[in-house]
Design an enzyme around this catalytic site. Structure first.
Site, mmCIF file in Angstrom:
data_model
loop_
_atom_site.group_PDB
_atom_site.id
_atom_site.type_symbol
_atom_site.label_atom_id
_atom_site.label_comp_id
_atom_site.label_asym_id
_atom_site.label_seq_id
_atom_site.Cartn_x
_atom_site.Cartn_y
_atom_site.Cartn_z
ATOM 1 N N ARG A 88 0.853 -1.184 0.000
ATOM 2 C CA ARG A 88 0.000 0.000 0.000
ATOM 3 C C ARG A 88 0.895 1.243 0.000
ATOM 4 O O ARG A 88 1.751 1.391 0.874
ATOM 5 C CB ARG A 88 -0.905 0.007 1.237
ATOM 6 N N HIS A 132 -2.649 11.148 0.885
ATOM 7 C CA HIS A 132 -2.107 10.912 2.228
ATOM 8 C C HIS A 132 -1.461 12.224 2.692
ATOM 9 O O HIS A 132 -0.250 12.304 2.874
ATOM 10 C CB HIS A 132 -1.115 9.751 2.194
ATOM 11 N N GLU A 177 -7.068 8.670 6.468
ATOM 12 C CA GLU A 177 -7.254 9.288 7.774
ATOM 13 C C GLU A 177 -7.740 10.750 7.681
ATOM 14 O O GLU A 177 -7.028 11.680 8.049
ATOM 15 C CB GLU A 177 -5.950 9.233 8.584
ATOM 16 N N ASN A 306 -7.150 2.051 9.952
ATOM 17 C CA ASN A 306 -5.848 2.216 10.602
ATOM 18 C C ASN A 306 -6.083 2.176 12.104
ATOM 19 O O ASN A 306 -6.885 2.948 12.634
ATOM 20 C CB ASN A 306 -5.215 3.551 10.214
ATOM 21 N N TYR A 308 -4.157 2.002 15.937
ATOM 22 C CA TYR A 308 -2.911 2.094 16.708
ATOM 23 C C TYR A 308 -3.100 1.916 18.202
ATOM 24 O O TYR A 308 -2.228 1.389 18.875
ATOM 25 C CB TYR A 308 -2.206 3.439 16.443
ATOM 26 N N GLU A 381 -3.343 0.063 8.232
ATOM 27 C CA GLU A 381 -2.144 0.439 8.994
ATOM 28 C C GLU A 381 -2.273 -0.122 10.400
ATOM 29 O O GLU A 381 -3.335 -0.024 11.025
ATOM 30 C CB GLU A 381 -1.996 1.959 9.135
HETATM 31 O O1 IFM Z 1 3.032 7.739 9.929
HETATM 32 C C1 IFM Z 1 1.656 7.816 10.140
HETATM 33 C C2 IFM Z 1 0.912 7.648 8.837
HETATM 34 O O2 IFM Z 1 1.302 8.584 7.906
HETATM 35 C C3 IFM Z 1 -0.571 7.785 9.068
HETATM 36 N N1 IFM Z 1 -1.033 6.943 10.135
HETATM 37 C C4 IFM Z 1 -0.291 6.953 11.358
HETATM 38 C C5 IFM Z 1 1.185 6.748 11.102
HETATM 39 C C6 IFM Z 1 1.973 6.769 12.416
HETATM 40 O O3 IFM Z 1 1.822 8.011 13.040
#
Ligand code: IFM
Length: 479
Positions: A88, A132, A177, A306, A308, A381
């Site tokens: 990706r 992005h 995002e 995404n 985290y 992500e």
């Molecule tokens: O590096 C970023 C990415 O560009 C977008 N999502 C989160 C990642 C980590 O912060």
């Protein structure tokens, strides 16, 4: 040519993923390409932001980044060595359309054609993200994302890229995002263009959603066989206590972070409670026009997520602020809910200060399957920054990152077993790169990059991920 057939005969009992599960890794254009002044590329808002003192840690910039523009062939070979079935990446709008509208710069487009051809020659499926975060500066000068016109410019751009690459790229996502692009870019100002205009940030969020919808429509009209996704960053959100104030804080953060984007993309509506939270700043008649919501809800083939971390939030006055605050002086991205505090939930943290919580991913996935059913899901992500050390023998023993990915993949497997239509996973990131306002301070890569020589070194996590892909799943129990 590398083959990607998983060996489902694990020597030890393990977690085997379904046949066809996509094993990928992700990057984005601005974070890796460098070569900002070559082959007719125009300026982007991140060029301007990096050149503004105090915006990026150590005054760093992405002029060289990890020189992927010149090294993409070697990088693709490395992906093949890892056995990735998909990669990706995003395209740079200002490389392809230097002023954000009008003439196409064929040299810029050629870079991506060559990259795609290289990927295909190794049997790696290209997954292309159109935006992005690197808006052409000319469009910011004309108003940026708070201006409705930017959505239309994006749809034209999407049509141009899709027209050129839609014959060989099957999987597309529109805006990565949108929460970050809108709220970090226009409310807190910790990302480009660095504005602190809360009401405009909400208009920006709507126009990013609209850009997504208009782009989907434009692409559908061209190659009917493309698979098209939106890409949102979602969090599990928990109130710090059962108190009314903390529960309200959780509702607010979940509303602006998750539901504002999901409800729009999936159902063509904004949550009433979120609009009420914002009503002292802006009202829908100031930014929504007839037909917008239907356009935003254009049917999708898949949703990219995404993930985290989890947020634990407090609504009590003076609630503690998260350790994960911005690296530079900034305002609040929590428009309309600036009083909300982010509380330490007591979990281990990455070097970003983000709490590691695989159970949060499980909550997000099962919630999606319940509240937004029937759409195939992909993790676009997931990963972690740690303070990696390159040892004298040229290795990087990043056990924490390996464990992070292992934990989250186990959760993915559990969710699939429970009926969640999750069909792929992209690690963030393939290689260390330019982490926005943090510059090069934070390393997310499976592959270590020595920034002084641009040498790429497989971290232990990369070797482990390659093994995981080779076996089509995780071997044995969690370590
Ligand atoms: O590096 C970023 C990415 O560009 C977008 N999502 C989160 C990642 C980590 O912060």
């Amino acid at each position: 040519m590398t083959t990607h057939k998983p060996d489902t005969q694990l020597e030890t009992p393990g977690l085997v993923f379904p046949t066809g599960f996509v094993w990928g890794a992700a990057t984005s254009a601005y974070q890796i390409e460098g070569a900002l002044d070559v082959d007719g590329r125009g300026r982007s808002i991140w060029d301007t932001f990096c050149a503004t003192p105090g915006r990026v840690v150590n005054g760093e910039d992405a002029r060289v980044a990890i020189d992927h523009y010149n090294r993409y062939r070697d990088d693709v070979r490395l992906m093949a060595d890892l056995g990735l079935s998909a990669y990706r990446f995003s395209v740079s709008w200002s490389r392809i359309q230097p002023l954000g509208s009008g003439a196409i710069n064929n040299k810029g487009l050629d870079f991506y054609k060559n990259l795609v051809d290289e990927l295909l020659s190794y049997g790696i499926d290209p997954w292309l993200t159109l935006y992005h975060w690197d808006l052409p500066q000319a469009l910011e000068d004309a108003g940026g994302w708070p201006s409705r016109d930017t959505s239309k410019r994006f749809a034209d751009f999407a049509a141009a890229v899709h027209g050129a690459l839609g014959d060989r790229v099957k999987n597309w996502s529109t805006v990565n995002e949108p929460w970050c692009a809108a709220l970090l870019g226009y409310a807190s100002g910790e990302h480009a263009p660095g504005r602190r205009e809360p009401a405009k940030a909400i208009h920006a969020a709507h126009h990013l959603n609209l850009a997504h919808g208009l782009a989907v429509e434009a692409m559908r009209a061209q190659h009917a066989d493309s698979r098209i996704a939106g890409s949102v960053n979602l969090y599990a959100v928990t109130p710090a206590t059962e108190s009314e104030a903390d529960q309200d804080a959780a509702r607010r953060v979940d509303g602006l972070q998750n539901r504002f984007f999901l409800d729009a993309l999936m159902y063509g509506r904004y949550p009433e409670d979120v609009l009420a939270d914002l009503s002292h700043l802006t009202t829908p008649d100031e930014f929504i026009q007839d037909g917008d919501l239907a356009a935003i809800a254009a049917p999708l083939d898949m949703l990219m997520i995404n993930y985290y971390s989890r947020f634990t939030v407090s609504g009590a006055p003076g609630g503690a602020q998260s350790a994960a605050a911005a690296p530079t002086d900034s305002g609040s991205p929590w428009v309309g809910s600036e009083h909300v505090g982010f509380v330490n939930g007591g979990r281990p943290v990455t070097s970003m200060g983000w709490e590691v919580d695989g159970t949060g991913l499980y909550e997000v996935l099962t919630r999606l399957a319940r509240e937004y059913p029937s759409i195939p899901l992909y993790i676009s992500e997931n990963g972690a920054a740690y303070d990696d050390v390159l040892t004298e023998d040229g290795t990087v023993h990043d056990a924490e990152r390996r464990d992070f990915i292992d934990t989250h993949l186990r959760v993915c497997h559990q969710a699939i077993e429970g009926g969640v239509p999750l069909q792929g996973y992209f690690a963030w990131s393939l290689m260390d790169n330019f982490e926005w306002a943090w510059g090069y301070d934070k390393r997310f890569g499976l592959v270590y990059v020595d920034y002084s020589t641009q040498t790429r070194i497989l971290k232990d996590s990369a070797l482990w991920y390659a093994e995981t892909i080779r076996h089509g799943g995780l071997r044995g129990p969690a370590e």
